[in-house]
Motif scaffolding. Structure first.
Motif, PDB file in Angstrom:
ATOM      1  N   PHE A 174      24.067  22.801  29.909  1.00 21.24           N
ATOM      2  CA  PHE A 174      23.105  21.963  29.193  1.00 21.24           C
ATOM      3  C   PHE A 174      23.315  22.075  27.686  1.00 21.24           C
ATOM      4  N   LEU A 175      23.457  23.298  27.194  1.00 22.20           N
ATOM      5  CA  LEU A 175      23.664  23.507  25.755  1.00 22.20           C
ATOM      6  C   LEU A 175      24.962  22.854  25.293  1.00 22.20           C
ATOM      7  N   LYS A 176      25.978  22.962  26.115  1.00 22.61           N
ATOM      8  CA  LYS A 176      27.264  22.368  25.734  1.00 22.61           C
ATOM      9  C   LYS A 176      27.134  20.851  25.600  1.00 22.61           C
ATOM     10  N   GLU A 177      26.407  20.216  26.506  1.00 22.97           N
ATOM     11  CA  GLU A 177      26.206  18.769  26.429  1.00 22.97           C
ATOM     12  C   GLU A 177      25.444  18.384  25.164  1.00 22.97           C
ATOM     13  N   ILE A 178      24.413  19.155  24.835  1.00 18.83           N
ATOM     14  CA  ILE A 178      23.631  18.857  23.633  1.00 18.83           C
ATOM     15  C   ILE A 178      24.496  18.983  22.387  1.00 18.83           C
ATOM     16  N   GLU A 179      25.294  20.043  22.334  1.00 23.84           N
ATOM     17  CA  GLU A 179      26.132  20.261  21.140  1.00 23.84           C
ATOM     18  C   GLU A 179      27.189  19.169  21.016  1.00 23.84           C
ATOM     19  N   GLN A 180      27.731  18.744  22.154  1.00 29.44           N
ATOM     20  CA  GLN A 180      28.713  17.654  22.107  1.00 29.44           C
ATOM     21  C   GLN A 180      28.061  16.373  21.609  1.00 29.44           C
ATOM     22  N   ARG A 181      26.840  16.095  22.041  1.00 32.38           N
ATOM     23  CA  ARG A 181      26.152  14.903  21.589  1.00 32.38           C
ATOM     24  C   ARG A 181      25.863  14.984  20.089  1.00 32.38           C
ATOM     25  N   LEU A 182      25.451  16.136  19.618  1.00 35.28           N
ATOM     26  CA  LEU A 182      25.196  16.298  18.186  1.00 35.28           C
ATOM     27  C   LEU A 182      26.474  16.116  17.373  1.00 35.28           C
ATOM     28  N   ALA A 183      27.582  16.628  17.908  1.00 36.22           N
ATOM     29  CA  ALA A 183      28.859  16.464  17.203  1.00 36.22           C
ATOM     30  C   ALA A 183      29.218  14.989  17.069  1.00 36.22           C
ATOM     31  N   LEU A 184      28.998  14.217  18.137  1.00 29.48           N
ATOM     32  CA  LEU A 184      29.254  12.785  18.075  1.00 29.48           C
ATOM     33  C   LEU A 184      28.279  12.097  17.128  1.00 29.48           C
ATOM     34  N   PHE A 210      25.097  14.654   6.553  1.00 30.93           N
ATOM     35  CA  PHE A 210      24.649  14.666   7.925  1.00 30.93           C
ATOM     36  C   PHE A 210      23.552  13.628   8.134  1.00 30.93           C
ATOM     37  N   PRO A 211      23.325  13.239   9.394  1.00 26.70           N
ATOM     38  CA  PRO A 211      22.268  12.257   9.651  1.00 26.70           C
ATOM     39  C   PRO A 211      20.934  12.735   9.101  1.00 26.70           C
ATOM     40  N   THR A 212      20.121  11.785   8.691  1.00 27.09           N
ATOM     41  CA  THR A 212      18.844  12.133   8.062  1.00 27.09           C
ATOM     42  C   THR A 212      17.641  11.674   8.877  1.00 27.09           C
ATOM     43  N   GLU A 213      17.871  10.925   9.968  1.00 20.33           N
ATOM     44  CA  GLU A 213      16.734  10.416  10.711  1.00 20.33           C
ATOM     45  C   GLU A 213      16.047  11.551  11.473  1.00 20.33           C
ATOM     46  N   LYS A 214      14.774  11.366  11.719  1.00 21.51           N
ATOM     47  CA  LYS A 214      13.963  12.403  12.363  1.00 21.51           C
ATOM     48  C   LYS A 214      14.465  12.712  13.766  1.00 21.51           C
ATOM     49  N   ALA A 215      14.916  11.694  14.491  1.00 26.84           N
ATOM     50  CA  ALA A 215      15.393  11.901  15.861  1.00 26.84           C
ATOM     51  C   ALA A 215      16.555  12.888  15.894  1.00 26.84           C
ATOM     52  N   TYR A 216      17.414  12.829  14.876  1.00 25.64           N
ATOM     53  CA  TYR A 216      18.547  13.769  14.813  1.00 25.64           C
ATOM     54  C   TYR A 216      18.045  15.201  14.713  1.00 25.64           C
ATOM     55  N   PHE A 217      17.049  15.427  13.867  1.00 27.64           N
ATOM     56  CA  PHE A 217      16.558  16.792  13.678  1.00 27.64           C
ATOM     57  C   PHE A 217      15.763  17.261  14.899  1.00 27.64           C
ATOM     58  N   ILE A 218      15.128  16.336  15.614  1.00 29.47           N
ATOM     59  CA  ILE A 218      14.481  16.717  16.873  1.00 29.47           C
ATOM     60  C   ILE A 218      15.551  17.142  17.882  1.00 29.47           C
ATOM     61  N   ALA A 219      16.635  16.377  17.956  1.00 28.48           N
ATOM     62  CA  ALA A 219      17.738  16.734  18.850  1.00 28.48           C
ATOM     63  C   ALA A 219      18.352  18.064  18.439  1.00 28.48           C
ATOM     64  N   LYS A 220      18.432  18.275  17.147  1.00 29.45           N
ATOM     65  CA  LYS A 220      19.001  19.534  16.655  1.00 29.45           C
ATOM     66  C   LYS A 220      18.108  20.712  17.021  1.00 29.45           C
ATOM     67  N   GLU A 221      16.795  20.488  17.010  1.00 24.21           N
ATOM     68  CA  GLU A 221      15.874  21.557  17.417  1.00 24.21           C
ATOM     69  C   GLU A 221      16.093  21.924  18.885  1.00 24.21           C
ATOM     70  N   VAL A 222      16.382  20.926  19.717  1.00 26.82           N
ATOM     71  CA  VAL A 222      16.703  21.222  21.113  1.00 26.82           C
ATOM     72  C   VAL A 222      17.879  22.189  21.173  1.00 26.82           C
ATOM     73  N   ALA A 223      18.920  21.910  20.382  1.00 26.67           N
ATOM     74  CA  ALA A 223      20.129  22.740  20.415  1.00 26.67           C
ATOM     75  C   ALA A 223      19.858  24.148  19.891  1.00 26.67           C
ATOM     76  N   THR A 224      19.160  24.257  18.755  1.00 23.49           N
ATOM     77  CA  THR A 224      18.953  25.580  18.155  1.00 23.49           C
ATOM     78  C   THR A 224      18.073  26.457  19.041  1.00 23.49           C
TER      79      THR A 224
END
Length: 1042
Positions: free
Chosen positions: A595-605, A533-547
């Motif tokens: 909103f959650l669906k959009e975030i999850e779709q972005r994370l999947a991409l 999985f991606p390792t950059e900090k921005a990815y995990f910040i985005a993931k925190e939005v989703a969780t």
């Protein structure tokens, strides 16, 4: 008629070396030789409706045939499955693994033996392999078609929709209609086709593995899941059905369960001719007789059901395979039947140790592939796991499920000491907490740990049992594992990955073994997983939005779904109040669902897991946040209404005893894991979370980053919204806190008055003629209350007295009274002496009381008198009977959290009482800003493995869920009083990103998936475990007005 030609196995056709299956024999042991002699051919019908023929020696026991089938499929967890066939009386019976095959199947040429699921575990997360879950899904599909798995139309349509998703992929109306026309999953399917397609439409992007997982998640909740009915009659001659499950023996009338006998209650099972007897353990609270008797159709039916019960009890309840009874010298009495094979515990132990190879397989009915081509390079493969919570891998929770390759499929070894469960290979786990969690209260983790310790005293490491036959079967699984020895080594096998064009095509369930030593699980497995999985900090910040958004959406559903549903059934709330609440919360829920669906779709991409054909720069989140925050501004009108909602609801409760009772009862429901009025504040709290997240993102990005501009614009937009609503939120928080404290107190009727503000609550010892006695103190901006914990059913605190702050002085008096951390509070009419538990606690109380005194001096005058239902205690420390409370009362009030009454037994006030600590309004405000959700691995002090859980941190407490989709927590851990540290070398953790929580003898380790998430968990938990002083808190925060 010599020996029949041996048929090649799946592996040998692909060039594999010969092997004896998966063995768990002790080092140095060899499997017993297959009995020589003539071979007989047995036809086996697989769960995917294909037929295979197996040749076994006539004198070979049933285990040889069972192991041959499992070896043919490369099925590790074969012990959940069995072979059933019609006997000479046309009655379906299970193949006995100890008896010779020929003695059981008299005419093998005319018999088709079925390979089916025999043991259904309580949670499919215990199934470690995707292949196993696929086979279980096929069993569910088969049971639906045969009418064995009955449920309502909605559940049926939902089940079929997941089957269709796994077979044809994403929704397409034309393809769906053609597929449903050709495939009949249930009788009279036409009436449900529209509903099936409606559900199928919502499964976009779901892989076959995910569909299997979701299918099993739904099926396991159905009453008839895994149930085989056995007709019988009770003593009165009433027709009933008996069944056996992992929990015990069940009684049905038709398809409705009317009774259940848990294994813990059953003392003995026996049969006598046609009578099936259940002897129960004595129970003074039970109306059942000591022995229950049921009449079955014949002795053979009765004995067959008795055998099934014996096997289920042994498989799910025993730690190891029961030893055979010694043969009697003269004559035998009773049946010599016993369970053969490993128990579920032994299988979980084996799989946990990684003593097997990950395999690939094909799905017969699926038009889409859950695996890569066998010739693909390992570097091209991408492993994904189901998004369902019970089984998951490191990475985002909405990871799509694809089959793990052997190289990429190394898993984190995990076990649950407290529950006896082990993680699935994709590492999602469902915790069965130490005690039942379906009661009225959420259990505390401290209960679990005590239960685990008790079990460990009884359980010692068990040696693996040798298998019989040259083809050793797959290992067996268990949920009762505590400690186990290391698993055996796996034979080194080599295979050509290229399929021969002349190779005979067999059952599509067959999976080739891969020649890759990395298939053996090691201690570095999580590192391999992390690299996918991606390792950059921005990815995990985005993931925190989703969780955190998932948790927020669940909190909104408490109001829009659960509370609204309960209100609609009770005529207790005025229509105007209903409309006010739900008309302002439903638009929020609808918006944040999208909103959650959009975030999850972005994370999947971002992770590259789905929709790979879409091109573009999608490794960013600022644009999604900006778009939705701008849309959120239109909802501000609803957010302004929340203050009115909170006030009107409390007024309604005050004026209506019926509404008060209704709200109190609703708070007792498992789904309402926080005070009801807390959920009304969630939308305002969420705005602050967005602001914090965007601040971290903007701080992380350099100005030239492609996402910086959108992120900064989103931060500006959300900051503006927070600034507008912040003052309103502060007032609402104080109002909510006063009403919440009012529920915890008895002996005071006018706690909530205009101008009163809460400052601090906590436990102090009050000096009296009897010595130091524990009291609970409540500090407001005009008055100080002191109480003792009452012995009422609701565990409320009884007010003993109050001191107005106007004219009060405070001074340290350790030397005067000879008590450490001692303070004397001198009011205009009385004085009291109190002692804190630590110097730090004393300093915090001193600071806050002095500030409150200063505020009272600046106010217009003394506080209004409190209206109390009982006279306050205004006696001085010199009087001998300060508090009318016996020592028995005191000892009873100090009982552990888990022994409290369900009502109001785990609030912050009670936690402070038990932990002998305090919290302030500043702490509550900081806690609001430090909420977090996500996956953590948890380990107890004395356990060997890690259990993966969905964790929500809020209100100074960690709430543990099996899945982010669950509606209520399984357990909770209040953190007030806990210490947060990093494990030392001597603790032998040897894992990255681990933090330690401990309080007295309670020690827990938690493991995060990345450096960023580790730091975030440390940050938010530290806010709860380290109560900040007012000066230090306000130096970093906006001042809160008191």
């Amino acid at each position: 008629m010599g020996e029949t030609e041996q048929r090649p196995t799946a592996g040998s056709r692909l060039g594999a070396q010969e092997n004896a299956g998966i063995s768990t024999l002790e080092h140095g042991q060899k499997p017993p030789m297959t009995p020589p002699g003539k071979l007989i051919s047995i036809k086996i019908q697989m769960l995917d409706d294909t037929q295979e023929t197996f040749d076994v020696p006539q004198r070979a026991p049933g285990k040889v045939l069972h192991d041959a089938v499992c070896n043919h499929l490369n099925l590790v967890e074969g012990d959940y499955f069995g072979l059933e066939f019609p006997d000479h009386k046309k009655m379906m019976v299970w193949l006995d693994l100890l008896k010779p095959v020929m003695k059981q199947i008299r005419r093998p040429k005319h018999v088709v033996v079925k390979f089916v699921v025999k043991f259904f575990p309580p949670d499919h997360a215990q199934l470690q392999e995707e292949l196993t879950r696929y086979l279980f899904a096929l069993q569910v599909k088969q049971d639906l078609a045969q009418g064995r798995l009955t449920c309502n139309d909605t559940s049926t349509a939902l089940l079929i929709s997941h089957i269709v998703q796994s077979e044809i992929g994403d929704f397409d109306e034309t393809i769906d209609r053609e597929h449903l026309a050709k495939n009949k999953y249930i009788p009279q399917q036409e009436a449900l086709e529209d509903k099936i397609m409606e559900f199928h439409r919502s499964h976009m992007g779901q892989t076959p593995a995910e569909s299997d997982f979701q299918l099993l998640e739904i099926a396991r909740r159905l009453e008839m899941y895994g149930i085989r009915l056995h007709p019988a009659k009770d003593r009165e001659g009433t027709k009933i059905n008996l069944a056996v499950a992992n929990t015990g023996i069940l009684v049905f009338q038709g398809h409705t369960k009317i009774n259940a006998f848990n294994w813990a209650k059953v003392r003995k099972l026996s049969f006598k001719r046609k009578r099936f007897l259940i002897k129960l353990r004595p129970d003074v609270n039970s109306s059942f007789q000591d022995t229950l008797e049921f009449l079955m159709a014949s002795r053979d039916f009765c004995k067959s059901f008795w055998k099934i019960c014996v096997e289920h009890h042994a498989f799910f309840r025993l730690f190891e395979e029961p030893k055979p009874k010694p043969k009697p010298v003269l004559f035998s009495r009773g049946s010599s039947f016993r369970f053969s094979g490993r128990t579920q515990k032994q299988v979980l132990d084996y799989v946990k140790e990684g003593g097997h190879k990950k395999v690939q397989f094909e799905r017969k009915h699926s038009k889409i592939h859950s695996i890569r081509s066998l010739t693909a390079q390992p570097s091209e493969q991408h492993t994904e796991v189901p998004k369902q919570s019970s089984s998951f891998a490191y990475g985002d929770d909405n990871d799509a499920a694809a089959v793990q390759s052997c190289r990429q499929g190394k898993e984190l070894k995990a076990s649950t000491e407290d529950t006896g469960q082990h993680k699935s290979p994709s590492l999602k786990k469902s915790p069965k907490e130490g005690r039942r969690v379906d009661g009225a209260v959420v259990s505390t983790v401290e209960e679990e740990e005590e239960t685990a310790k008790d079990r460990m005293q009884q359980n010692r490491p068990q040696s693996q049992q040798p298998s019989t036959g040259s083809l050793t079967g797959s290992p067996h699984l268990s949920e009762l594992s505590i400690n186990s020895q290391g698993g055996p080594s796996v034979a080194n096998m080599s295979l050509s990955p290229n399929l021969s064009p002349d190779a005979k095509q067999s059952s599509p369930l067959i999976s080739p073994l891969l020649n890759d030593p990395s298939c053996i699980r090691t201690d570095d497995e999580e590192e391999v997983k992390r690299k996918r999985f991606p390792t950059e900090k921005a990815y995990f910040i985005a993931k925190e939005v989703a969780t955190t958004e998932r948790t927020y959406l669940k909190d909104l559903e408490v109001i829009t779904s659960w509370f609204q549903s309960a209100v609609s059934k009770e005529d207790c709330m005025p229509e105007t109040l209903k409309n006010l609440i739900f008309s302002n919360f439903e638009p929020l829920h609808k918006f944040h669902t999208g909103f959650l669906k959009e975030i999850e779709q972005r994370l999947a991409l971002w992770e590259g897991r789905s929709n790979a054909h879409i091109k573009g720069d999608y490794q960013r989140i600022g644009d999604v946040m900006l778009k939705n925050i701008q849309s959120m501004k239109q909802l501000t009108i609803h957010l302004w209404k929340h203050n009115e909602i909170l006030i009107e609801l409390e007024n309604g409760i005050k004026n209506s005893r019926k509404l008060e009772t209704f709200c109190r009862d609703f708070e007792l429901q498992k789904v309402c894991y926080l005070p009801l009025n807390t959920f009304l504040l969630r939308p305002l709290h969420r705005l602050m979370h967005y602001k914090q997240i965007m601040e971290r993102l903007c701080k992380h990005y350099p100005p030239n980053h492609v996402d910086f501009r959108d992120s900064r614009a989103a931060l500006a937009e959300i900051s503006e919204m927070v600034a507008q609503l912040h003052g309103n939120m502060i007032k609402m928080e104080n109002f909510q806190k006063l009403h919440e404290l009012k529920k915890d107190l008895i002996g005071i009727d006018n706690l909530v008055i205009p101008g009163r503000e809460f400052i601090r609550l906590g436990s102090l010892s009050k000096l009296s003629g009897k010595g130091l006695q524990q009291r609970m103190f409540f500090l407001f901006n005009d008055i100080l209350l002191y109480t003792s914990r009452g012995l009422t059913a609701s565990n409320q605190f009884k007010v003993h007295g109050h001191l107005p702050l106007y004219g009060m002085t405070i001074e340290e008096s350790e030397e005067e009274w000879g008590v450490p951390h001692c303070l004397t509070l001198r009011g205009q009419h009385q004085s009291i002496v109190v002692a804190a538990s630590t110097r730090g606690e004393m300093d915090k109380w001193t600071e806050d009381i002095q500030m409150a005194i200063d505020l009272a001096e600046k106010s217009s005058g003394p506080a209004p008198e409190l209206l109390a239902s009982s006279p306050p205690d205004n006696k001085s420390p010199d009087e001998t009977t300060v508090d009318q409370e016996s020592e028995d009362d005191l000892s009873a009030s100090r009982t552990s959290l888990e022994r409290q009454s369900p009502h109001r037994g785990n609030t912050t006030v009670h936690v402070c009482w038990h932990r002998n600590t305090s919290v302030s309004m500043i702490d509550f405000s900081i806690a609001v800003e430090n909420q977090l959700s996500g996956n953590l691995l948890r380990k107890f002090k004395n356990s060997n493995g890690w259990q993966k859980l969905w964790v929500v941190f809020t209100n100074f407490c960690m709430f543990f869920y099996k899945s982010h989709q669950d509606n209520h927590p399984l357990a909770s851990l209040p953190l007030l009083g806990y210490s947060l540290t990093i494990p030392s070398e001597s603790e032998n953790i040897h894992k990255d990103y681990v933090f330690k929580l401990h309080f007295k003898s309670h020690v827990y380790y938690f493991r995060a998936e990345s450096e960023y998430t580790f730091e975030r968990w440390m940050e938010v938990i530290r806010s709860a475990t380290s109560s900040a002083s007012r000066t230090r808190a306000l130096s970093h925060k906006e001042p809160h007005t008191y």
